[in-house]
Every structure is written in C-alpha cells, then in structure tokens.
Design a protein around this motif. Structure first.
Motif, PDB file in Angstrom:
ATOM      1  N   CYS A   1      59.783  48.796 -12.329  1.00 21.46           N
ATOM      2  CA  CYS A   1      58.633  49.640 -12.011  1.00 21.46           C
ATOM      3  C   CYS A   1      58.686  50.092 -10.554  1.00 21.46           C
ATOM      4  CB  CYS A   1      57.318  48.918 -12.300  1.00 21.46           C
ATOM      5  SG  CYS A   1      57.018  47.450 -11.296  1.00 21.46           S
TER       6      CYS A   1
ATOM      7  N   TRP B   1      57.310  53.346  -9.746  1.00 18.61           N
ATOM      8  CA  TRP B   1      55.867  53.503  -9.874  1.00 18.61           C
ATOM      9  C   TRP B   1      55.118  53.116  -8.590  1.00 18.61           C
ATOM     10  CZ3 TRP B   1      54.751  50.643 -15.190  1.00 18.61           C
ATOM     11  CH2 TRP B   1      55.569  51.204 -16.187  1.00 18.61           C
TER      12      TRP B   1
ATOM     13  N   THR C   1      51.335  53.826  -9.772  1.00 20.34           N
ATOM     14  CA  THR C   1      51.018  54.891 -10.715  1.00 20.34           C
ATOM     15  C   THR C   1      51.830  54.694 -11.984  1.00 20.34           C
ATOM     16  OG1 THR C   1      50.580  56.444  -8.907  1.00 20.34           O
ATOM     17  CG2 THR C   1      50.943  57.382 -11.097  1.00 20.34           C
ATOM     18  N   VAL C   2      51.145  54.460 -13.099  1.00 19.22           N
ATOM     19  CA  VAL C   2      51.816  54.202 -14.373  1.00 19.22           C
ATOM     20  C   VAL C   2      51.997  55.521 -15.125  1.00 19.22           C
ATOM     21  CG1 VAL C   2      51.631  53.011 -16.596  1.00 19.22           C
ATOM     22  CG2 VAL C   2      50.875  51.876 -14.493  1.00 19.22           C
TER      23      VAL C   2
END
Length: 281
Positions: A91, A94, A117-118
């Motif tokens: 991630c 992200w 931020t996904v």
C-alpha cells in the motif's frame, strides 16, 4: 599518480559503504505508533500522524521513507523488508507524508503527518512500513574503509478497504502423539490463511471426556500470517491422560472479535498412547 587514485577510491568507499541496523534502541529514536491499522472505505482518505521522539542529548537527523514487508516462515512475527511498491500487497502507493527529512532536537519530538488514500477498486488488506532512519556514527573497517552505520525504526501500516475484505482460514492435519514413551504429548495442526487480509492467530486447546471433565489444556504458539501463508501450531502436554475416549477442542482467536472453534475425537489406549485421532470438525 597511483597513490592519488587509491586515495580517491578510498574516499568514495568511505562515502558509499552504509550499514543499516533495525535495532531501534541504537538509533536513539522512539515512535508513538509502531502499528497503524486503518479501515478505510474504497475511494476515501484518512489522515494521521506519527510522533518521532529523540531520547538522546544530541540532535538527530532523520530521514523517513516507505518500504514493503512480509512475514517469514515459521510465521512467528519475523519480517523481511523489500523496496516500496515491489510486493503485490503493497500500500506504499496509497501513502503520502511530510516531512521526509528533519532534525529532532535533544529530547525533542517531530510529528510526521501522513495521508492514506484507498483506490475505489481496492480489495483485501494491503501493507507497508514507514521507516525513520538516523545516523549512528562510523566504524573503521579493514583496508581503510570507513562504514557509515545508520539505525532505523519502523511503523507498520495495515490498511483494509472497508467492506471489501474476506477473513478466512483453515485448520487441518491435527497430529497428537509421543515421539518416545518418555516424551511429552505433542499436539500440532496446520493453519492456512485462505482469505485476503492478515491474520494474527492465538490458539488454545483442551481435552475432555464425555462427562465434561478436562484432563489437559494449554496454549499454542502465535502465528502471524498474510494471505496465502501457512504455519503450524505446536504445543506439549507433560502429564498422563487415562485410557479412554476424549474430545480435543481447539479455539483460535483471530482478532477483531473473530474466532474459530474446531474439535476432534481421540482415543488413549491402556499404555497411555494415542491410538486414534479423528478429523477436525
């Protein structure tokens, strides 16, 4: 001319030879969030901060950066780190953060602000680590090479897209027996993370007869897994169990109030040996 060339190469080596240690206490830094676990709806953003504290009497220069990580067999929590964005469950893309470089005064602290931020189409757990790296001095090596030593401490990120994870595990291959007649009773079972999110599993067992009398109980080793990881629970019971038929019940605590209970039949013969072990159900 040759002496100058050798001297020049030595200077280069002293600059580029860097040894990194993950021993947090040596780096003289401390952080208030060694783990950051967030559940964020796909397409949404969450902010937070990590406080980096200097516990020494001298200013410390710090560099922050992201890497990926995964658990190593036998899945006792030991990790291996890889470059950011190199693993399928990373991630690192992200996460943004500021500042990336800073100096923490003696006994002072610095807040590092991050934003996660996904993506809208994200599914399953994703992972990264934010390292805080600081110099620890220099060590002179053989042949005149000076190695710069740096220490680092990391904050592990566990990011779950809210409503888009599947926690699933399988317990199988229960084995109960004694390697020799004088050995403790060994109890073990395989654990497979079949879902798409990390699972830290804590397991216990008890052995009871048809009247509900418990003859043995104990704990297994903890297992730390990412999706697809397979570990093994192991435990021992040192006391004798009388001849008879029993149930063994295994209870797994999987975090976030999730649990799994499985049981199997077993038979102890007149010699105190396990003569039958049924399948887990």
């Amino acid at each position: 001319m040759l002496k100058k060339t050798v001297l020049f190469l030595g200077i280069i080596l002293s600059i580029i030879c860097v040894f990194i240690t993950d021993r947090a206490e040596a780096a003289m830094l401390r952080i208030d969030k060694p783990k950051v676990r967030l559940s964020i709806a796909p397409g949404n953003t969450r902010t937070g901060s990590i406080n980096v504290e200097n516990v020494s009497d001298a200013p410390v220069e710090v560099k922050a950066y992201l890497e990926d990580w995964f658990y190593l067999p036998p899945f006792d929590g030991t990790k291996e780190f890889k470059p950011a964005r190199s693993l399928a469950l990373s991630c690192a893309n992200w996460i943004t953060f500021v500042p990336a470089e800073f100096t923490v005064p003696p006994y002072g602290r610095q807040s590092v602000n991050f934003t996660v931020t996904v993506p809208k189409d994200a599914k399953g757990g994703h992972y990264a680590v934010m390292f805080f790296e600081s110099p620890m001095g220099k060590q002179k090596q053989t042949e005149g090479v000076v190695v710069n030593v740096v220490g680092r401490i990391g904050a592990l990120f566990y990011i779950e897209p809210e409503g888009a994870i599947n926690k699933l595990c399988v317990l199988s291959n229960l084995a109960i027996g004694r390697p020799t007649t004088d050995s403790p009773l060994g109890i073990s079972a395989d654990f497979l993370n079949e879902g798409d999110v990390d699972i830290t599993a804590k397991a216990t067992y008890y052995i009871m007869d048809a009247q509900g009398i418990v003859y043995a109980r104990g704990e297994f080793n903890d297992l730390f897994t990412l999706p697809g990881d397979k570990g093994r629970f192991s435990s021992e019971w040192k006391e004798n169990i009388p001849q008879g038929k029993y149930d063994i019940v295994l209870t797994l605590e999987l975090g976030e109030r999730d649990s799994l209970v499985r049981e199997a039949l077993l038979t102890v013969d007149a010699n105190g040996e396990i003569s039958y072990v049924g399948d887990l159900k």
